[in-house]
Design an enzyme around this catalytic site. Structure first.
Site, short mmCIF file in Angstrom:
data_model
loop_
_atom_site.label_atom_id
_atom_site.label_comp_id
_atom_site.label_asym_id
_atom_site.label_seq_id
_atom_site.Cartn_x
_atom_site.Cartn_y
_atom_site.Cartn_z
N SER A 190 11.07 8.41 -4.56
CA SER A 190 10.86 7.28 -3.64
C SER A 190 12.14 6.87 -2.94
O SER A 190 13.12 6.46 -3.58
CB SER A 190 10.32 6.07 -4.43
OG SER A 190 10.44 4.91 -3.65
N ARG A 224 -4.63 6.60 -1.08
CA ARG A 224 -4.89 7.48 0.07
C ARG A 224 -5.61 8.77 -0.31
O ARG A 224 -6.18 9.42 0.56
CB ARG A 224 -3.57 7.78 0.81
CG ARG A 224 -3.09 6.60 1.62
CD ARG A 224 -1.84 6.88 2.43
NE ARG A 224 -1.54 5.72 3.28
CZ ARG A 224 -0.35 5.47 3.82
NH1 ARG A 224 0.66 6.31 3.63
NH2 ARG A 224 -0.18 4.39 4.57
N LYS A 251 9.75 3.79 11.91
CA LYS A 251 9.58 2.57 11.11
C LYS A 251 10.70 2.45 10.07
O LYS A 251 11.27 1.37 9.90
CB LYS A 251 8.19 2.59 10.45
CG LYS A 251 7.88 1.40 9.57
CD LYS A 251 6.39 1.17 9.45
CE LYS A 251 5.69 2.08 8.47
NZ LYS A 251 5.97 1.82 7.05
N ARG A 280 -2.61 4.45 8.50
CA ARG A 280 -2.61 5.92 8.62
C ARG A 280 -4.03 6.50 8.44
O ARG A 280 -4.37 7.52 9.00
CB ARG A 280 -1.62 6.54 7.64
CG ARG A 280 -0.21 5.99 7.86
CD ARG A 280 0.91 6.93 7.57
NE ARG A 280 2.17 6.19 7.57
CZ ARG A 280 2.94 6.00 8.64
NH1 ARG A 280 2.61 6.52 9.80
NH2 ARG A 280 4.07 5.31 8.56
N ARG A 336 0.60 -3.29 -5.22
CA ARG A 336 1.47 -2.10 -5.28
C ARG A 336 2.59 -2.32 -6.30
O ARG A 336 3.08 -3.43 -6.47
CB ARG A 336 2.03 -1.80 -3.88
CG ARG A 336 0.90 -1.36 -2.94
CD ARG A 336 1.38 -1.12 -1.54
NE ARG A 336 2.26 0.02 -1.41
CZ ARG A 336 2.88 0.36 -0.28
NH1 ARG A 336 2.70 -0.38 0.82
NH2 ARG A 336 3.66 1.41 -0.23
N GLY A 387 5.55 -2.31 2.23
CA GLY A 387 6.23 -1.87 1.02
C GLY A 387 7.72 -1.69 1.24
O GLY A 387 8.54 -2.05 0.38
N LYS A 389 -0.05 3.78 -2.21
CA LYS A 389 0.34 3.38 -0.85
C LYS A 389 -0.50 2.18 -0.42
O LYS A 389 -1.05 1.49 -1.28
CB LYS A 389 0.19 4.56 0.11
CG LYS A 389 1.10 5.75 -0.22
CD LYS A 389 2.56 5.41 -0.06
CE LYS A 389 3.45 6.60 -0.36
NZ LYS A 389 4.88 6.25 -0.36
N ARG A 395 15.77 -0.49 8.50
CA ARG A 395 17.16 -0.41 8.02
C ARG A 395 18.14 -0.95 9.05
O ARG A 395 19.20 -1.48 8.69
CB ARG A 395 17.47 1.05 7.63
CG ARG A 395 16.77 1.45 6.31
CD ARG A 395 16.53 2.94 6.23
NE ARG A 395 16.04 3.39 4.94
CZ ARG A 395 14.75 3.39 4.57
NH1 ARG A 395 13.82 2.93 5.37
NH2 ARG A 395 14.40 3.85 3.39
N ASP A 408 3.84 10.58 4.11
CA ASP A 408 2.98 9.71 4.92
C ASP A 408 2.07 10.52 5.85
O ASP A 408 1.15 9.96 6.46
CB ASP A 408 3.82 8.74 5.76
CG ASP A 408 4.54 7.73 4.89
OD1 ASP A 408 4.15 7.56 3.72
OD2 ASP A 408 5.50 7.10 5.38
O1 LIG Z 1 11.92 4.30 2.64
C1 LIG Z 1 11.03 4.25 3.51
O2 LIG Z 1 11.22 3.78 4.65
C2 LIG Z 1 9.70 4.79 3.16
C3 LIG Z 1 9.55 5.58 2.05
C4 LIG Z 1 8.26 6.12 1.60
O3 LIG Z 1 7.78 5.35 0.52
P1 LIG Z 1 8.24 5.61 -1.00
O4 LIG Z 1 9.66 5.34 -1.13
O5 LIG Z 1 7.39 4.65 -1.81
O6 LIG Z 1 7.89 7.05 -1.28
C5 LIG Z 1 7.23 6.11 2.71
O7 LIG Z 1 5.96 6.37 2.18
C6 LIG Z 1 7.21 4.79 3.45
O8 LIG Z 1 6.28 4.83 4.50
C7 LIG Z 1 8.56 4.48 4.05
C1 LIG Z 2 3.57 3.81 2.93
C2 LIG Z 2 3.88 3.28 4.11
O1 LIG Z 2 4.63 2.15 4.32
P1 LIG Z 2 5.15 1.02 3.31
O2 LIG Z 2 5.37 1.65 1.96
O3 LIG Z 2 6.39 0.49 3.92
O4 LIG Z 2 4.07 -0.04 3.25
C3 LIG Z 2 3.47 3.97 5.36
O5 LIG Z 2 3.90 3.53 6.43
O6 LIG Z 2 2.69 4.95 5.34
#
Ligand SMILES: O=C(O)C1=C[C@@H](OP(=O)(O)O)[C@@H](O)[C@H](O)C1
Ligand SMILES: C=C(OP(=O)(O)O)C(=O)O
Length: 429
Positions: free
Chosen positions: A168, A347, A23, A389, A123, A95, A343, A28, A316
């Protein structure tokens, strides 16, 4: 998909699976392909809802992105060709889309508004908005600009030197992407290594980027050039079947072409530490990312402690690790994972609720979980909290539960793993 009822399962799991594309890398690939000059072809793209939000955002800004199954052709015409969208951009549950796009939208000299679903609207966005404001971004929104919806009046940004207060990759990536649109140098330093797919891909697309340990510096001096991306299998999706293989008696599963970037392989380290029968083979590099095949067999697991620098490498995977820990002898402690509270849902609370309902002995703490194993799981009615998840963790738990597991709504699984139930079925008898 809605409500799902899963009957008790008595066999072993066996077979081979190629989990869908990663993902993080999929998002990206669309972002850099759209900002670059030239045609970027992406293969093994994750056809999940979150990644489709990122595609739609760039289509709304005039980029031609053709999608055939899991292949994309992105016709990049460079940053200056992006056009002001005429409608608000909807980021759904994602996110990653939101935070990375904020970094870009802040530096494009036009106006955008962005919004999301109920979960995303709760969020925190100040973690990205604050550093972007230091770069001279003009962003406003609910709660002083810390919650969606947000309105962005794109400006010429100024580079900054910033130390991340949160662990992050999304915040790091937002600032780096803003940095490639900004005047001067942008330097980001992190306190613990988070996933580095943005940095790897910026290098592949020819950006001016320098990395020195936990510090990365970018400038806008080199326009991005198209570069094909072959997306590795998502280790965060593979994690559900790694756990299933380790806890369902008699199992033997092979997961092929899984991304093994060391910023993501905390789950493998934890499985080894818990005594799992796990082997990684056929390692090779594809599009700047390491991939390989993983073989997992049923294992007698021991408890472990998970804390500190490993946390961003498995953030995750913590819901599914909690399930693993219910099947390990002893007390498993997970600390330093306060990010789980923000998240798709909280979680920590969700995992405690779901696993308690299924008969596990588990407590939540401010920043993690304590799980007392080994317990046999009973079954019961659980909520997915509309979190992919959590829903997948519940489905894997059903494989070892004595009674039916009923998940109130499993629709969210299509966020990251639309073929999850087909794959699960293919390795059952
Ligand atoms: O940069 C990314 O693709 C991600 C970073 C993580 O989040 P955070 O940057 O909030 O830790 C992860 O939990 C999310 O599923 C994907
Ligand atoms: C936190 C996750 O994704 P995002 O932050 O992109 O919603 C995830 O996929 O577990």
């Amino acid at each position: 998909m809605g409500k799902v009822t899963l009957s008790p399962y008595n066999g072993a799991l066996s077979g081979e699976l190629a989990v869908p594309g990663d993902k993080s890398v999929s998002h990206r690939s669309v972002i850099l392909g759209s900002l670059a000059n030239g045609t970027t072809k992406v293969t093994n793209f994750l056809d999940g809802e979150d990644c489709l939000r990122t595609i739609n955002a760039f289509r709304s800004m005039g980029v031609s992105i053709k999608k055939e199954g899991s292949s994309l052709t992105i016709e990049g015409k460079g940053i200056s060709a992006l056009k002001e969208p005429t409608e608000p951009l909807y980021f759904g549950n994602s996110g990653t889309t939101t935070r990375l796009m904020l970094g870009i939208l802040a530096g494009l000299e036009f106006f955008t508004t962005v919004y999301g679903d109920n979960s995303l609207s709760n969020r925190p966005m100040d973690r990205v908005v604050n550093p972007l404001r230091l770069m001279k971004a003009a962003i406003d929104g609910r709660n002083g600009g810390s919650l969606l919806p947000l309105a962005i009046r794109g400006e010429k940004l100024q580079g900054i030197n910033y130390t991340l207060p949160v662990k992050s990759a999304q915040v790091k990536s937002a600032i780096l992407l803003a940095g490639i649109l900004a005047e001067g140098k942008t330097t980001v330093t992190e306190k613990a290594q988070t996933r580095d797919h943005t940095e790897n891909m910026l290098e592949a697309f020819g950006a001016d980027i320098r990395r020195d340990g936990l510090t990365t510096t970018v400038t806008s001096s080199k326009p991005l050039q198209a570069s094909d991306v072959n997306v590795p299998g998502d280790i965060s999706s593979a994690a559900f079947f790694l756990a299933a293989g380790a806890i369902v008696p008699g199992s033997n599963i092979r997961l092929t072409k899984v991304g093994l970037n060391k910023t993501r392989t905390g789950i493998i380290d934890v499985l080894i530490d818990m005594g799992a029968n796990i082997k990684v083979e056929n390692q090779q590099s594809v599009s700047g990312e390491l991939i390989g095949d993983i073989n997992i067999q049923f294992s007698n697991l021991q408890s472990t402690t998970i804390e500190g620098e490993i946390i961003p490498r498995l953030i995750d995977e913590i819901p599914i690790i909690a399930l693993l820990a219910t099947q390990a002898e002893g007390k498993t402690i997970i600390k330093d994972a306060e990010e789980l509270r923000v998240k798709e849902t909280d979680r920590i609370a969700a995992v405690v609720d779901v696993l308690t309902k299924l008969g596990a002995n588990i407590e939540g703490t401010d920043d993690g979980l304590i799980i007392y194993g080994k317990t046999s799981l009973t079954g019961g009615k659980i909520s997915s909290y509309n979190d992919h998840r959590i829903a997948m963790m519940g489905a894997i738990a059903s494989l070892i539960a004595k009674e039916e597991v009923i998940i109130d709504d499993a629709t969210s699984i299509s966020i990251s793993y639309p073929s999850f139930f087909d794959h699960l079925q293919s390795i059952t008898k």
